[in-house]
Design a protein around this motif. Structure first.
Motif, PDB file in Angstrom:
ATOM      1  N   HIS A   1      33.644 119.101  47.786  1.00 16.06           N
ATOM      2  CA  HIS A   1      32.907 118.746  46.605  1.00 16.06           C
ATOM      3  C   HIS A   1      33.790 118.807  45.303  1.00 16.06           C
ATOM      4  CE1 HIS A   1      29.289 118.860  49.030  1.00 16.06           C
ATOM      5  NE2 HIS A   1      29.693 119.973  49.302  1.00 16.06           N
ATOM      6  N   GLN A   2      34.756 119.779  45.122  1.00 13.70           N
ATOM      7  CA  GLN A   2      35.661 119.790  44.174  1.00 13.70           C
ATOM      8  C   GLN A   2      36.674 118.710  44.173  1.00 13.70           C
ATOM      9  OE1 GLN A   2      36.181 123.121  41.766  1.00 13.70           O
ATOM     10  NE2 GLN A   2      34.059 122.475  42.358  1.00 13.70           N
ATOM     11  N   ARG A   3      37.067 118.396  45.352  1.00 11.57           N
ATOM     12  CA  ARG A   3      38.045 117.285  45.269  1.00 11.57           C
ATOM     13  C   ARG A   3      37.376 115.760  45.014  1.00 11.57           C
ATOM     14  NH1 ARG A   3      41.570 119.533  50.760  1.00 11.57           N
ATOM     15  NH2 ARG A   3      41.813 121.752  49.722  1.00 11.57           N
ATOM     16  N   THR A   4      36.232 115.771  45.745  1.00 15.47           N
ATOM     17  CA  THR A   4      35.413 114.723  45.255  1.00 15.47           C
ATOM     18  C   THR A   4      35.143 114.476  43.665  1.00 15.47           C
ATOM     19  OG1 THR A   4      34.267 114.485  47.522  1.00 15.47           O
ATOM     20  CG2 THR A   4      33.521 113.249  45.749  1.00 15.47           C
ATOM     21  N   GLU A   5      35.039 115.470  43.054  1.00 20.69           N
ATOM     22  CA  GLU A   5      34.847 115.446  41.574  1.00 20.69           C
ATOM     23  C   GLU A   5      36.127 115.008  40.902  1.00 20.69           C
ATOM     24  OE1 GLU A   5      33.365 115.867  37.863  1.00 20.69           O
ATOM     25  OE2 GLU A   5      32.477 115.601  39.705  1.00 20.69           O
ATOM     26  N   GLY A   6      37.185 115.575  41.321  1.00 23.34           N
ATOM     27  CA  GLY A   6      38.485 115.256  41.141  1.00 23.34           C
ATOM     28  C   GLY A   6      38.762 113.627  40.985  1.00 23.34           C
TER      29      GLY A   6
END
Length: 343
Positions: free
Chosen positions: A200-205
């Motif tokens: 989820h963090q990488r998708t947000e980035g």
């Protein structure tokens, strides 16, 4: 008859050679106070001369410690796990502590089972890798039983315990921006395991980089994976079979990126001429793939070393909690080029 089996050297032998009591030998070897420097040197010299190697099990009984540090993880990339282990082992190399590697599946669906498992393992402390590091039930159980822990790349509750982390949102934003700067606009994304907050963090980035570039995210090109080569291959195969295939693919780890390269080749496409592909982690496979992967260097080994170092301090005196951030780095290799239309 053959030669008799030689007796293992004990602290009794050291005491006899050094001319001191057994209790003094124990204190000197354990670097306890109330032993003079002269006596300490004499004891340690005698231990070297007798080729003495302490029995960790016996030490554990005396000290009421196991001298075991646990490392728990859930089946991510093999390269990631190796880096975790190597980092922790490097820190523990000259310590009494030994590393116990504890793989545990489906953490998100049974965190209480993991917490109980760790408490029953007889550990002095535990290194929690994703996704265990983000499970409040696990942390609550360990806190109640006063079992020290260090959390490697958690994404929530960053004020709890020893925290060693990297900004994955910023890292993902960096690599997505690099792909966008090459001129790519139709970009596919292979997502990681949804139970890992890192996905989820990488998708947000990625989304932030798209927003910065004024590019609309095509949710139809965001395909589920689970950090394995097989899911990377299947997701890329699905994307690249369409006539309006993406010109670039962002894979949320290197294993899935290498799977995507294999899928492209099986469809007769060249990487990066027909499709650019990037990964994340800078694991060993990113350097042995062909073409070599553009990726994000996540300092897994360094973070594991740091976490183990701080955990040892915590086991000793209960101090050294708090957060420490490690930097990411964009590694540009041969798997990215401008899309064919503007090359």
């Amino acid at each position: 008859m053959g030669d008799a089996i030689s007796k293992r050297t004990t602290i009794v032998d050291i005491a006899r050679l050094a001319g001191v009591s057994i209790k003094t030998v124990s204190r000197a070897l354990n670097d306890e106070p109330h032993v003079s420097d002269t006596v300490r040197r004499a004891v340690k010299d005698a231990a070297v001369r007798l080729d003495y190697h302490p029995n960790i099990a016996a030490q554990s009984l005396i000290a009421k410690r196991s001298y075991l540090i646990g490392l728990t993880y859930e089946r991510p990339s093999p390269s990631y796990v190796v880096d975790l282990q190597n980092g922790a082992l490097e820190r523990l190399e000259n310590e009494r502590y030994r590393l116990v590697v504890l793989s545990f599946g489906h953490v998100a669906s049974r965190p209480a089972d993991l917490g109980t498992f760790l408490l029953r393992a007889g550990l002095d402390g535990v290194l929690l890798a994703p996704p265990a590091c983000d499970q409040p039930i696990v942390l609550d159980l360990l806190d109640r039983q006063k079992l020290p822990y260090a959390r490697i790349t958690p994404h929530s509750m960053l004020d709890r315990g020893i925290v060693v982390t990297m900004d994955e949102v910023a890292a993902a934003r960096t690599i997505a921006a690099h792909v966008l700067e090459q001129g790519h606009r139709r970009i596919g994304v292979i997502l990681g395991d949804p139970s890992h907050v890192s996905s989820h963090q990488r998708t947000e980035g990625y989304r932030r980089a798209f927003f910065d570039a004024g590019v609309t995210v095509d949710d139809a090109l965001m395909v589920a994976g689970d950090y394995t080569y097989e899911t990377g291959y299947a997701a890329a195969l699905d994307m690249l079979r369409h006539s309006t295939r993406p010109t670039a693919i962002l894979a949320q780890n290197d294993d899935m990126a290498v799977g995507a390269i294999a899928a492209a080749r099986d469809l007769g496409l060249q990487v990066p001429h027909d499709v650019s592909i990037v990964g994340f982690d800078d694991s060993d496979v990113s350097r042995t793939a062909w073409p070599r992967l553009t990726t994000i260097h996540q300092p897994v080994r360094e973070m594991a070393w740091d976490a183990a170092d701080r955990l040892i301090a915590a086991v000793g005196d209960g101090a050294d909690a708090g957060r420490r951030d490690h930097p990411h780095q964009l590694i540009v290799r041969a798997s990215v080029t401008p899309p064919p239309a503007i090359a």
